[in-house]
Write an enzyme that holds these catalytic residues in place. Structure first.
Site, PDB file in Angstrom:
ATOM      1  N   ARG A  35     -24.171  50.999 -11.120  1.00 27.91           N
ATOM      2  CA  ARG A  35     -23.375  51.508 -12.237  1.00 27.91           C
ATOM      3  C   ARG A  35     -24.223  51.572 -13.505  1.00 27.91           C
ATOM      4  O   ARG A  35     -23.856  52.256 -14.465  1.00 27.91           O
ATOM      5  CB  ARG A  35     -22.160  50.611 -12.458  1.00 27.91           C
ATOM      6  CG  ARG A  35     -21.130  50.695 -11.343  1.00 27.91           C
ATOM      7  CD  ARG A  35     -20.009  49.712 -11.550  1.00 27.91           C
ATOM      8  NE  ARG A  35     -20.488  48.330 -11.544  1.00 27.91           N
ATOM      9  CZ  ARG A  35     -19.707  47.269 -11.703  1.00 27.91           C
ATOM     10  NH1 ARG A  35     -18.408  47.427 -11.897  1.00 27.91           N
ATOM     11  NH2 ARG A  35     -20.218  46.052 -11.660  1.00 27.91           N
ATOM     12  N   LYS A  95     -20.967  40.980   4.181  1.00 33.84           N
ATOM     13  CA  LYS A  95     -19.834  40.122   4.503  1.00 33.84           C
ATOM     14  C   LYS A  95     -19.368  39.397   3.244  1.00 33.84           C
ATOM     15  O   LYS A  95     -20.160  39.176   2.326  1.00 33.84           O
ATOM     16  CB  LYS A  95     -20.186  39.174   5.653  1.00 33.84           C
ATOM     17  CG  LYS A  95     -21.431  38.313   5.422  1.00 33.84           C
ATOM     18  CD  LYS A  95     -21.104  37.063   4.655  1.00 33.84           C
ATOM     19  CE  LYS A  95     -22.294  36.566   3.899  1.00 33.84           C
ATOM     20  NZ  LYS A  95     -21.936  35.986   2.588  1.00 33.84           N
ATOM     21  N   ASP A 176     -16.907  33.488   1.011  1.00 34.36           N
ATOM     22  CA  ASP A 176     -18.366  33.460   0.902  1.00 34.36           C
ATOM     23  C   ASP A 176     -19.016  32.571   1.955  1.00 34.36           C
ATOM     24  O   ASP A 176     -20.082  32.907   2.470  1.00 34.36           O
ATOM     25  CB  ASP A 176     -18.774  32.972  -0.485  1.00 34.36           C
ATOM     26  CG  ASP A 176     -18.957  34.107  -1.461  1.00 34.36           C
ATOM     27  OD1 ASP A 176     -20.091  34.575  -1.608  1.00 34.36           O
ATOM     28  OD2 ASP A 176     -17.955  34.540  -2.063  1.00 34.36           O
TER      29      ASP A 176
END
Length: 327
Positions: A35, A95, A176
């Site tokens: 971004r 993940k 996490d």
């Protein structure tokens, strides 16, 4: 390897680790998108990447990109993966694959019928020691499997502003850290038929510690403990009637293990010899699948990824963890 041209979507710490391993393996990284154009330019300079994009839309529109590695924060995984798929790119999604099971199903459905690969970057499953462990389990060397134990416990910042403590970013130990032992239990014992979970929620609402007991169709049990504020042994064990496997610290990284008989004698020892962190193995597998004309992972099929995310949903339901805006 097919020589796929990789595009890196987002430039955080995990993207650095992954790209470093791609370079170690000699894979072709052609573009990066962020971004922030400045962030993309710095990342490109660090890794010698020729094409730089100041938005994710530019990256996925790049005709010189074949496959996109999605490494944005958890709540953005689904929309970023679908964006890449809609632009004709294969995707390897960091993940946890998404924030929820419903989002995982949406990515799977977006990939269905396109002939494109959508794959979770559960890199541990592709490591050499895990390949050998599955061979031993499949051969019957352990006999009847009865239990799997694994922990993923780290001492990470307690700063409320840290990503892992931010509920709006999908923070907490479960997504996490807990994703590793829970995916491991699925890998070895298959889908659970029941789930029991308990957790300690911190001041920001995220889970600081979470424990699970999964019962599997065979009658075997798996247990896990994950924590973000205290470091444990980070070992794992598979227990069968004829032998067990003890995986050393850190079990989800390239490491060693032993196949141990009931009398304690060691029947086999394995030592990992891996260049870099080992994240390249999942990328090599993705390239192989594409070369074979396959749109799914042999080691972690997309349907299993969706089902694992649904298991995490059930764990969160039991511990009272809900993300902002979640339905």
């Amino acid at each position: 390897m097919t020589g796929l041209r990789w595009g890196i979507l987002a430039t955080g710490g995990i993207a650095h680790a992954f790209t470093r391993d791609l370079r170690t393996a000699g894979l072709n990284v052609t573009a990066v998108g962020s971004r922030s154009a400045d962030s993309a330019a710095r990342f490109a300079a660090e890794f010698g990447i020729p094409r730089v994009h100041g938005s994710y839309e530019e990256l996925v529109s790049d005709p010189d990109v074949d496959i996109v590695y999605v490494s944005t924060p958890h709540p953005l995984h689904a929309q970023n993966a679908i964006l890449a798929l809609e632009h004709g790119k294969h995707v390897l999604v960091e993940k946890p694959f998404t924030l929820t099971g419903a989002e995982a199903a949406a990515v799977r459905d977006a990939a269905a019928g396109t002939g494109l690969l959508a794959m979770e970057a559960m890199w541990t499953r592709y490591l050499p020691h895990m390949i050998r462990i599955r061979e031993l389990v499949g051969s019957g060397a352990l006999g009847d499997l009865r239990a799997v134990f694994a922990d993923h416990t780290q001492r990470i910042s307690t700063d409320p502003g840290h990503r892992l403590n931010a509920l709006e970013l999908g923070g907490g130990a479960l997504l996490d850290l807990g994703i590793y032992p829970i995916s491991f239990a699925w890998d070895i014992l298959g889908a659970p038929v029941s789930v029991t979970a308990a957790a300690t929620l911190g001041p920001t609402g995220v889970d600081g510690e979470v424990a699970t007991i999964l019962a599997h169709a065979s009658g075997a049990l798996s247990t896990s403990i994950s924590a973000s504020h205290a470091a444990g042994p980070n070992t794992a064990h598979i227990v069968g009637t004829e032998a067990r496997i003890d995986i050393d610290r850190v079990w989800y990284n390239p490491t060693s293990f032993r196949l141990v008989a009931p009398d304690g004698s060691v029947r086999e020892s394995f030592e990992s010899e891996v260049d870099g962190r080992g994240m390249q193995y999942q990328a090599i597998a993705a390239e192989q699948y594409v070369a074979e004309g396959r749109s799914d992972s042999e080691i972690l099929p997309i349907d299993e990824t969706v089902a694992i995310m649904q298991t995490l949903d059930e764990i969160r339901r039991q511990i009272g963890l809900q993300y902002p805006g979640e339905r």
